[in-house]
Design a protein around this motif. Structure first.
Motif, PDB file in Angstrom:
ATOM      1  N   TYR A 197      33.879  77.293   7.993  1.00 17.00           N
ATOM      2  CA  TYR A 197      34.675  76.091   7.743  1.00 17.00           C
ATOM      3  C   TYR A 197      33.795  75.054   7.070  1.00 17.00           C
ATOM      4  O   TYR A 197      32.571  75.018   7.260  1.00 17.00           O
ATOM      5  N   MET A 224      39.202  75.878   6.324  1.00 12.49           N
ATOM      6  CA  MET A 224      38.713  77.239   6.366  1.00 12.49           C
ATOM      7  C   MET A 224      38.272  77.652   4.971  1.00 12.49           C
ATOM      8  O   MET A 224      39.025  77.557   4.007  1.00 12.49           O
ATOM      9  N   ASN A 243      42.977  76.659   9.247  1.00  6.94           N
ATOM     10  CA  ASN A 243      41.984  75.596   9.332  1.00  6.94           C
ATOM     11  C   ASN A 243      41.748  75.220  10.792  1.00  6.94           C
ATOM     12  O   ASN A 243      42.564  75.499  11.678  1.00  6.94           O
TER      13      ASN A 243
END
Length: 461
Positions: free
Chosen positions: A84, A90, A99
């Motif tokens: 990340y 992400m 995410n």
């Protein structure tokens, strides 16, 4: 309480305790220590992989080159990797992960996050680790050890039974190897307490028990020898006491005869039976002779007492040995009456001076000649011979009397000893010879000949 149990029972109890402690330790290891150890090891491995990946891509912009590097790293590990950006977006995941949630981002402000997720019965360990450029999430399948622990716990009942059987078996084996030899050693000690010193430890062992057995054998041998020596000393003491009693009886007899003669002569003089000078002289000569006998006996007793107590020291000085032999021979020849043994003197030419106590050596010669005179038959010959050989002055007194019995010949130099066939004497003369020879560091011996007996003593030159 344990002190009163047999060794085999003690071994059994000790092995049971050992087995119980071993089972408890295994249970503690697998139920308490092993899960924690397994978890920490997995966490440490994942953190090491995250650090290694950050060293690889942490300074790079995220592009296709970075993705290729992460793919290569992913191929080398069993972990599922997700990367990340710092805002939670992400950047990389082979399984299209979403995410990061704002709640997870806020938790990362305090450092790494470790948590479990589940997919049915399968557990997964996830670790989020923030670095300067990226946030990494590694996920691995986590094997739950609780089922394994439960299965093993179910087996502990069988383990306890097996442990009891093993403890019993080991107790029997150790009992045979240790308890039984100790019982045999104890039996040997008991036999020793009953004064049986012939029993021995016969097992061939090189361990401490074998060494104890060898030590016990040595002790048994030493005690047996000491006990035998003690028995001999006790027998010798009893024999010495018997000889002393016999000596008192002999001395009483030896004193009784001259005292009776002296008493008779005294009464004869009182009754004026000696009327002529010749008769008076005869009685006085008899008194003198009997008095000399008593004086000689008392002197012999005094000499032996001083010699055996060690209070007497010889006074060595060079003197003419042939001259001493001539004087003694002349005296014995003067005492010779009709039919008594004849004394023959034989002195080698190399016999000259000797360094010794002349008075005590004269006493030795006098005692040996007196002994020969008592045992030589009438009309026989007593030979007094002196010669030098191998740095020694040898003197032999030989008589033609009967041989000495095998029972007596090894004891005739002992104090108060008299042979079975010996009627006269006190058993002091030859004992005095022995003591005087010891003080002169000389030697003495007696031997039976084909015709007669020979006494020999030797002095160092």
């Amino acid at each position: 309480m344990m002190r009163h149990l047999r060794i085999s029972y003690r071994f059994f109890i000790y092995f049971i305790i050992f087995a119980a402690l071993l089972v408890f330790f295994l249970w503690l290891l697998q139920s308490q220590i092993m899960p924690s150890f397994y978890y920490n090891r997995q966490v440490r491995r994942i953190n090491d992989e995250i650090h290694e990946l950050d060293m690889l891509v942490g300074d790079l912009d995220f592009n296709q080159t970075t993705i290729n590097l992460v793919n290569e790293f992913q191929a080398r590990t069993t972990s599922r990797i997700t990367i990340y950006a710092q805002n939670g977006q992400m950047l990389y995941d082979l399984h299209d992960a979403e995410n990061m949630r704002p709640a997870d981002l806020s938790l990362l402000s305090g450092g790494a996050i470790e948590r479990f997720t589940y997919d049915g019965a399968m557990a997964y360990l996830q670790i989020y680790q923030p670095y300067e450029t990226y946030i990494y999430r590694f996920e691995i399948p986590f094997q739950n050890l609780s089922e394994v622990v439960t299965i093993i716990n179910a087996l502990y009942g069988y383990v306890v039974i097996i442990a009891l059987l093993l403890a019993l078996l080991l107790a029997v084996l150790f009992s045979r190897q240790i308890s039984r030899p100790l019982v045999r050693l104890n039996n040997i000690a008991r036999q020793m307490s009953k004064l049986d010193f012939d029993i021995r430890w016969s097992d061939e062992r090189a361990d401490e028990i074998g060494q104890l057995g060898e030590t016990l054998n040595t002790l048994t041998t030493e005690l047996g020898n000491a006990f035998t020596q003690l028995e001999r000393e006790l027998a010798r003491t009893k024999e010495l006491e018997r000889l002393r009693q016999s000596f008192v009886s002999n001395v009483s007899h030896e004193l009784q005869t001259p005292l009776a003669v002296i008493l008779g002569i005294t009464e004869a003089i009182e009754d004026q039976l000696a009327t002529t000078p010749e008769e008076q002289k005869h009685y006085l000569d008899m008194l003198r002779t009997e008095t000399h006998k008593m004086s000689g006996l008392a002197q012999d007793m005094l000499d032996l007492s001083q010699l055996e107590s060690g209070s007497f020291n010889v006074s060595k000085n060079p003197f003419d040995y042939p001259d001493l032999l001539e004087q003694l021979s002349a005296r014995f020849r003067h005492m010779r009456a009709e039919g008594t043994p004849e004394l023959v003197l034989d002195i080698d030419a190399d016999v000259k001076m000797v360094d010794a106590d002349e008075t005590r050596i004269g006493q030795v010669l006098d005692n040996l000649l007196q002994n020969a005179w008592q045992h030589a038959p009438a009309g026989s010959t007593i030979t007094l011979k002196a010669w030098c050989e191998a740095g020694q002055l040898h003197t032999a007194v030989t008589n033609e009397g009967p041989p000495i019995s095998a029972k007596d010949i090894n004891h005739i130099f002992e104090s108060f000893y008299k042979g079975e066939k010996q009627k006269n004497g006190t058993g002091l003369g030859l004992a005095i010879v022995r003591q005087i020879m010891h003080l002169h560091h000389g030697t003495y011996q007696v031997e039976n000949l084909d015709k007669g007996v020979r006494f020999t003593f030797s002095l160092p030159l």
